[in-house]
Design a protein around this motif. Structure first.
Motif: not given
Length: 414
Positions: A169-192
């Motif tokens: 990952l690099e800042p500014g990239q767009r990420v698709l989370d397929i089957g995101c569940g309750w959102g924990g992974l997508a939120l952490q990737l954005a935050r960190d």
């Protein structure tokens, strides 16, 4: 019939079965440390167990037609699975396997309408249920136990770091989370990591929780969640991740799934697919799990997955097999479920409690002593999208998550 079969099969552990007349039948070693006593309340149960062991055992336990007088359901399933090799070698199983090859292979035909119904069956249960046995981030997939003695929270945090490292990952990239569940992974990737993310799910319950979490975390400007089938995704992304969703795709749709990844990955893009798999060749599904827990689910062999990847034109840039990690995850879930069993009963009923403890224990033993594992595939459109060696993964996992990307995100938010 079943008595003679069990005498030949039970070599590990000791099993006592009390039949409907009150007579006790002993199987296995006298000095075995594992000893479970069952009582049958249904005269037809032995025949049902001989015809369809997993379905009959699960249903009998759920409905109280089989009760455990000493030991637990987990102890019983440990004894059963520790004798799997002897069961596989028995002539009766050879006959059943031959009959299975004569049946049409219909598993995993998950068109759009069926996919939504299948997801709702499991993931739209009360959110309070999942809070009682998952970690605080609601990670409902295999944790990463590098040492083997991590807490559930540590293992799930490590799993997210492990996936992030593979995504480059690099800042500014767009990420698709397929089957995101309750959102924990997508939120952490954005935050960190300073990325933006779209998480898609077919569960209304998960969508509502994930969207609310994005608002609470003040990340809604970077992380969006949508109720969307993977077949309908038509945007481009720098990175794609899918964790614990591929088991719901089904073999007839593997080509569609990987073609979608190829179509939606931007040039230089990287994808990571994390899924339960089997070490054996392709086969059918477990009848009890399919009927009561994951309708439409199918555990793939790596051979049929990589064949579909090859047809899609993608590169497989890394493969990792996690063998015991999910067994440890499921044990944590089982223990937490048992600690909160009375609360689960108040949410649902005793039958539901028995169904879920059977599910958690059976799945743990399938990973600990059976044929299941987890695979992580890193995929790319170009051969040089990932570095030549895996050193970058270890370096990224050791990185302090409080470094620059998080600071940049905070500045941009102001």
């Amino acid at each position: 019939m079943i008595s003679g079969l069990l005498h030949k099969l039970v070599h590990e552990g000791r099993l006592t079965i009390i039949d409907t007349t009150g007579r006790a039948h002993q199987f296995g070693g006298e000095d075995a440390s594992d000893h479970v006593t069952l009582r049958f309340h249904d005269k037809a149960l032995p025949l049902k167990l001989a015809v369809s062991p997993t379905l009959a055992l699960g249903e009998a336990y759920m409905e109280g037609r089989l009760t455990i007088e000493s030991g637990t359901i987990r102890d019983l399933l440990r004894i059963v699975t520790s004798n799997l090799q002897a069961l596989d070698d028995h002539p009766l199983m050879a006959v059943k396997a031959r009959l299975a090859t004569m049946k049409p292979f219909r598993v995993g035909r998950n068109h759009r309408t069926r996919s939504r119904a299948n997801v709702a069956h499991h993931y739209d249960l009360s959110g309070a249920l999942y809070e009682l046995f998952l970690d605080a981030d609601r990670q409902y997939s295999c944790g990463y136990f590098a040492r083997g003695n991590e807490t559930l929270e540590e293992a799930q945090a490590a799993k997210k770091r492990h996936l992030a490292a593979k995504l480059l990952l690099e800042p500014g990239q767009r990420v698709l989370d397929i089957g995101c569940g309750w959102g924990g992974l997508a939120l952490q990737l954005a935050r960190d990591h300073g990325v933006s993310a779209l998480g898609v799910t077919l569960s209304r319950e998960q969508l509502e929780v994930a969207s609310a979490r994005a608002e609470q975390a003040r990340l809604a400007h970077r992380v969006r969640f949508d109720m969307l089938d993977y077949r309908d995704i038509d945007e481009r992304f720098d990175r794609i991740v899918s964790v614990g969703m591929f088991e719901h795709v089904g073999p007839p749709h593997y080509d569609t799934f990987f073609s979608m990844i190829n179509r939606t990955l931007a040039p230089g893009g990287v994808a990571v697919v994390h899924s339960i798999g089997r070490r054996t060749p392709p086969g059918g599904d477990d009848p009890w799990i399919s009927k009561y827990i994951f309708p439409g689910g199918y555990i793939p062999a790596l051979s049929e997955v990589t064949a579909a990847v090859e047809r899609s034109g993608l590169w497989v840039t890394d493969v990792e097999i996690l063998r015991l990690h999910y067994a440890d995850t499921l044990l944590h879930w089982y223990d937490r479920f048992q600690q909160n069993r009375d609360r689960v009963r108040r949410l649902y009923d005793e039958r539901f409690c028995r169904m879920w403890e059977f599910y958690l224990a059976a799945c743990e033993m399938s990973f600990r002593q059976g044929d299941l594992m987890v695979f992580q595939l890193q995929l790319a459109r170009e051969r040089d999208a990932a570095p030549r060696t895996r050193d970058y993964m270890f370096e990224e996992e050791r990185r302090d998550p409080s470094q620059a990307p998080r600071v940049q995100l905070a500045v941009q938010a102001r």
